[in-house]
Design an enzyme around this catalytic site. Structure first.
Site, PDB file in Angstrom:
ATOM      1  N   ARG A 170       0.830  -1.219   0.000  1.00 37.79           N
ATOM      2  CA  ARG A 170       0.000   0.000   0.000  1.00 37.79           C
ATOM      3  C   ARG A 170       0.865   1.269   0.000  1.00 37.79           C
ATOM      4  O   ARG A 170       0.504   2.277   0.593  1.00 37.79           O
ATOM      5  CB  ARG A 170      -0.959   0.038   1.197  1.00 37.79           C
ATOM      6  CG  ARG A 170      -1.969  -1.095   1.240  1.00 37.79           C
ATOM      7  CD  ARG A 170      -2.975  -0.991   0.102  1.00 37.79           C
ATOM      8  NE  ARG A 170      -4.103  -1.881   0.293  1.00 37.79           N
ATOM      9  CZ  ARG A 170      -4.138  -3.163  -0.089  1.00 37.79           C
ATOM     10  NH1 ARG A 170      -3.094  -3.698  -0.706  1.00 37.79           N
ATOM     11  NH2 ARG A 170      -5.210  -3.896   0.116  1.00 37.79           N
ATOM     12  N   SER A 244     -10.780  -1.131   3.190  1.00 39.91           N
ATOM     13  CA  SER A 244      -9.994  -1.265   4.428  1.00 39.91           C
ATOM     14  C   SER A 244      -9.633   0.118   4.945  1.00 39.91           C
ATOM     15  O   SER A 244      -9.043   0.910   4.216  1.00 39.91           O
ATOM     16  CB  SER A 244      -8.700  -2.013   4.170  1.00 39.91           C
ATOM     17  OG  SER A 244      -8.958  -3.291   3.659  1.00 39.91           O
ATOM     18  N   GLU A 340      -5.081   3.452   6.401  1.00 41.99           N
ATOM     19  CA  GLU A 340      -4.787   3.276   4.980  1.00 41.99           C
ATOM     20  C   GLU A 340      -5.460   4.397   4.183  1.00 41.99           C
ATOM     21  O   GLU A 340      -4.966   4.839   3.157  1.00 41.99           O
ATOM     22  CB  GLU A 340      -5.335   1.917   4.528  1.00 41.99           C
ATOM     23  CG  GLU A 340      -4.768   1.446   3.220  1.00 41.99           C
ATOM     24  CD  GLU A 340      -5.788   0.751   2.358  1.00 41.99           C
ATOM     25  OE1 GLU A 340      -6.509   1.455   1.624  1.00 41.99           O
ATOM     26  OE2 GLU A 340      -5.849  -0.484   2.410  1.00 41.99           O
TER      27      GLU A 340
HETATM   28  N1  EPU Z   1     -10.351 -11.246   9.970  1.00 46.06           N
HETATM   29  C1  EPU Z   1     -11.065 -11.373  11.141  1.00 46.06           C
HETATM   30  N2  EPU Z   1     -12.158 -10.569  11.319  1.00 46.06           N
HETATM   31  C2  EPU Z   1     -12.575  -9.688  10.389  1.00 46.06           C
HETATM   32  C3  EPU Z   1     -11.839  -9.564   9.195  1.00 46.06           C
HETATM   33  C4  EPU Z   1     -10.730 -10.344   9.002  1.00 46.06           C
HETATM   34  O1  EPU Z   1     -10.731 -12.153  12.010  1.00 46.06           O
HETATM   35  O2  EPU Z   1     -13.585  -9.025  10.646  1.00 46.06           O
HETATM   36  C5  EPU Z   1      -9.145 -12.094   9.756  1.00 46.06           C
HETATM   37  C6  EPU Z   1      -9.427 -13.507   9.355  1.00 46.06           C
HETATM   38  O3  EPU Z   1      -8.474 -14.304  10.012  1.00 46.06           O
HETATM   39  C7  EPU Z   1      -9.139 -13.528   7.867  1.00 46.06           C
HETATM   40  C8  EPU Z   1      -8.019 -12.537   7.768  1.00 46.06           C
HETATM   41  O4  EPU Z   1      -8.351 -11.540   8.747  1.00 46.06           O
HETATM   42  O5  EPU Z   1      -8.731 -14.782   7.469  1.00 46.06           O
HETATM   43  C9  EPU Z   1      -7.897 -11.881   6.416  1.00 46.06           C
HETATM   44  O6  EPU Z   1      -9.118 -11.265   6.053  1.00 46.06           O
HETATM   45  P1  EPU Z   1      -9.432 -10.868   4.531  1.00 46.06           P
HETATM   46  O7  EPU Z   1      -9.149 -12.024   3.636  1.00 46.06           O
HETATM   47  O8  EPU Z   1     -10.780 -10.264   4.494  1.00 46.06           O
HETATM   48  O9  EPU Z   1      -8.311  -9.806   4.205  1.00 46.06           O
HETATM   49  P2  EPU Z   1      -7.736  -8.554   5.014  1.00 46.06           P
HETATM   50  O10 EPU Z   1      -6.331  -8.860   5.396  1.00 46.06           O
HETATM   51  O11 EPU Z   1      -8.665  -8.151   6.078  1.00 46.06           O
HETATM   52  C10 EPU Z   1      -6.680  -7.443   2.891  1.00 46.06           C
HETATM   53  C11 EPU Z   1      -6.720  -6.119   2.176  1.00 46.06           C
HETATM   54  C12 EPU Z   1      -8.008  -5.988   1.364  1.00 46.06           C
HETATM   55  C13 EPU Z   1      -8.051  -7.139   0.368  1.00 46.06           C
HETATM   56  C14 EPU Z   1      -7.976  -8.462   1.119  1.00 46.06           C
HETATM   57  C15 EPU Z   1      -7.867  -9.648   0.201  1.00 46.06           C
HETATM   58  C16 EPU Z   1      -5.421  -4.596   3.536  1.00 46.06           C
HETATM   59  C17 EPU Z   1      -5.444  -3.418   4.443  1.00 46.06           C
HETATM   60  N3  EPU Z   1      -6.609  -5.033   3.109  1.00 46.06           N
HETATM   61  O12 EPU Z   1      -7.728  -7.443   3.852  1.00 46.06           O
HETATM   62  O13 EPU Z   1      -7.943  -4.771   0.643  1.00 46.06           O
HETATM   63  O14 EPU Z   1      -9.233  -7.086  -0.407  1.00 46.06           O
HETATM   64  O15 EPU Z   1      -6.784  -8.488   1.959  1.00 46.06           O
HETATM   65  O16 EPU Z   1      -6.585  -9.709  -0.366  1.00 46.06           O
HETATM   66  O17 EPU Z   1      -4.354  -5.096   3.202  1.00 46.06           O
HETATM   67  C18 EPU Z   1      -8.536  -2.466   0.701  1.00 46.06           C
HETATM   68  O18 EPU Z   1      -7.336  -2.223   0.710  1.00 46.06           O
HETATM   69  O19 EPU Z   1      -9.401  -1.554   0.718  1.00 46.06           O
HETATM   70  C19 EPU Z   1      -8.972  -3.855   0.706  1.00 46.06           C
HETATM   71  C20 EPU Z   1     -10.272  -4.194   0.794  1.00 46.06           C
END
Ligand code: EPU
Length: 344
Positions: A170, A244, A340
């Site tokens: 990012r 995010s 972010e």
């Molecule tokens: N999780 C929770 N609770 C929640 C959300 C997530 O426990 O409410 C945990 C779970 O363990 C899950 C893990 O977080 O397995 C990962 O969650 P998710 O796959 O939804 O991904 P993220 O790490 O929360 C990131 C990016 C997203 C992107 C997704 C998929 C960042 C800040 N965000 O989210 O990007 O779509 O991975 O690759 O890196 C954005 O930047 O606006 C965005 C949506």
């Protein structure tokens, strides 16, 4: 036809930010071509009348906390053009004002592969390299060739190679050394004609299996990604948000080991020898915020990393909620969550 721009006065920015926050721009201009942009920069008013400038793409990564006293420049420069190709690759030059998802769909229709994992990300093509957008195992840097940007002070155009953009998680040079110095006007991507896909992200391979996909294709991956996103992320057209709100924090392995003793379910992703990344969504959920409503603001019920505007929230209210979340994550885990979303 003359190619001129019109500066408007006292314009509501509500339709121009996906959080749906009401804030006014003192001056506002939509830019549809390169010549309009250079004319604007050369105009006497540009240096004198408009003290501050805010460049807007899709408005999907900003939180407006007050009226903007300067000039908001909305970049609408369009156009998609194949500039080069060989047996295995195609180089596609895209105007900064093109909608990101429409560009992804165009690539899929033409069988130019590599961008399908980034389906349904809100925003414009020109804003995408600013923060090296990423999702489901792919970042823009993986398919990026170069971009052209206009120097905000002189109107001169410069080419930036991938190396010069210094992409990180990012991050890019445009958020640091060159912050507020350039306006991205087009981006060239290098896409593959080969069928090499990235389905390393667990949820993607799982969804493809559920969809019973036999032959992998960019279209199938795109459909799987859209399904996942629609199941977790609120549609900004229905409920104001900017995806995010925080970045996933990087912590030392030493700190992670200590946390793991206390919270044995804590998820992590490897970064390097010394550090791991922890999903901010998990940390926020553990602090009890998931699905919580605070006035007109809240934390989304399906993804704790997304803050939402339930109606007429002010940017300052969302900022206050974000700060409360940061404080509680710090108190419980001693982890510093970084925003972010850009605060204006
Ligand atoms: N999780 C929770 N609770 C929640 C959300 C997530 O426990 O409410 C945990 C779970 O363990 C899950 C893990 O977080 O397995 C990962 O969650 P998710 O796959 O939804 O991904 P993220 O790490 O929360 C990131 C990016 C997203 C992107 C997704 C998929 C960042 C800040 N965000 O989210 O990007 O779509 O991975 O690759 O890196 C954005 O930047 O606006 C965005 C949506």
């Amino acid at each position: 036809m003359t190619d001129t721009y019109t500066v408007q006065h006292n314009i509501s920015l509500k339709p121009y930010n996906t959080f749906g926050i009401e804030a006014k721009a003192h001056f506002f201009v939509e830019i549809n071509s390169l010549s309009q942009l250079t004319d604007l920069i050369k105009s006497p008013d540009y240096q004198t009348l408009y003290s501050e400038k805010l460049i807007l793409g899709g408005g999907s990564n900003i939180l407006l906390t007050k009226d903007f006293e300067g000039l908001v420049i909305k970049i609408n420069i369009k156009g998609i053009e194949k500039v080069k190709e060989d047996d295995s690759k195609a180089w596609i030059k895209v105007g900064a004002g093109e909608n990101w998802h429409s560009f992804v769909m165009y690539c899929i229709d033409n069988e130019w592969n590599g961008v399908e994992n980034l389906s349904l990300i809100p925003g414009t093509v020109g804003a995408a390299p600013m923060q090296n957008i990423g999702a489901y195992g792919v970042e823009i840097k993986d398919i990026f060739d170069s971009l052209e940007a206009i120097d905000r002070a002189t109107g001169k155009m410069f080419l930036f190679t991938k190396q010069e953009c210094k992409f990180g998680y990012r991050e890019s040079v445009f958020k640091h050394e060159f912050k507020n110095q350039y306006i991205i006007v087009n981006v060239t991507f290098c896409l593959s004609k080969n069928k090499q896909f990235n389905i390393s992200y667990g949820a993607v391979s799982q969804t493809l299996a559920e969809m019973n996909v036999q032959t992998l294709s960019a279209k199938a991956i795109s459909e799987a990604v859209i399904k996942i996103r629609q199941s977790k992320l609120p549609n900004p057209a229905q409920i104001g948000n900017a995806g995010s709100f925080f970045k996933n924090p990087e912590i030392s392995k030493a700190q992670f080991i200590v946390l793991k003793e206390q919270y044995n379910m804590i998820p992590s992703y490897p970064v390097d020898e010394q550090n791991v990344k922890v999903p901010a969504g998990w940390l926020i959920e553990q602090c009890g915020w998931k699905g919580k409503k605070v006035g007109n603001t809240g934390v989304h019920k399906d993804q704790a990393l997304v803050l939402v505007n339930y109606g007429d929230a002010k940017g300052s209210e969302i900022k206050a909620l974000a700060e409360e979340i940061q404080a509680s994550v710090w108190e419980k885990f001693k982890i510093d969550l970084k925003m972010e979303v850009n605060l204006v």
